[in-house]
Design an enzyme around this catalytic site. Sequence first.
Site, short mmCIF file in Angstrom:
data_model
loop_
_atom_site.label_atom_id
_atom_site.label_comp_id
_atom_site.label_asym_id
_atom_site.label_seq_id
_atom_site.Cartn_x
_atom_site.Cartn_y
_atom_site.Cartn_z
N PHE A 1 42.37 51.93 46.83
CA PHE A 1 41.01 52.35 47.11
C PHE A 1 40.09 51.88 45.99
CE2 PHE A 1 42.97 55.68 44.64
CZ PHE A 1 42.00 56.06 43.73
N CYS A 2 38.78 51.87 46.31
CA CYS A 2 37.75 51.52 45.33
C CYS A 2 36.45 52.18 45.79
CB CYS A 2 37.60 50.00 45.19
SG CYS A 2 37.20 49.17 46.75
N THR A 3 35.34 51.85 45.16
CA THR A 3 34.09 52.56 45.44
C THR A 3 33.62 52.39 46.88
OG1 THR A 3 33.43 52.22 43.14
CG2 THR A 3 31.71 52.91 44.68
#
Length: 250
Positions: free
Chosen positions: A179-181
């Site tokens: 996951f990331c922003t």
Amino acid sequence: MTYQVAAFYQFAALPDFRELREPLRVLCASLGLKGSVLLAHEGINGTLAGEACGIGELVNALRDGPLFGGRLDNLELKFSAASTMPFQRLKIRLKKEIVTLGAAEADPTRQVGTYVDPADWNDLIVAPDTLVIDTRNEFEVAMGTFAGAVDPGIKSFGQFKDFAARHLDPEKHRRIAMFCTGGIRCEKASSYLLSRGFAEVYHLKGGILKYLEGVPEANSRWRGECFVFDGRVALGHGLRERKMERQSDE
């Protein structure tokens, strides 16, 4: 006055990205928008803020207007709000990559991991055979992350390759969830891991922002705040602004 903030990206073939820069700048300026947009041969990545009507016109132009000719019909898009204008100026930049990894084999237009909707994310990351990896920079991870996620300890996304080489093994790590922003970094990282022989690679569709927008806080496995690259600094559940010391968008 409340400003609408649109974060968007899409991996798409844009061989004419240099010629798109000025028309896009003129369009954004005419709509009174501020923020930053990156253009590269592999696509577009940006965050812009302005009045809701201006943001709406921009989104329509990106998806359906003549400038991109229908090439951004799968635009990943997230909206949030800001109590004050979170950007100081408008910047349209040309780049080699819209998110810099420095690995030609990472091509999301060719192969990408399995998208996981925010509603299904909790079940995936609590499974005992899933390795959950936060693909963001270490200062972002320090502000908040998902419970149990691995922090690669990187200072820039380009260092993810080194982390993978040192700590990830296709034979040992059979299922990886990242996951990331907003989704763009983990999407590219998933393409990279697939190219390196990893079999099951998943990533959170729409990123942390989409998760915080749609998953009730009572059911959330997110801990802390989500750093954003604008004057708001960080957002919480429901994409609420955190009242923190502001910084420049430089």
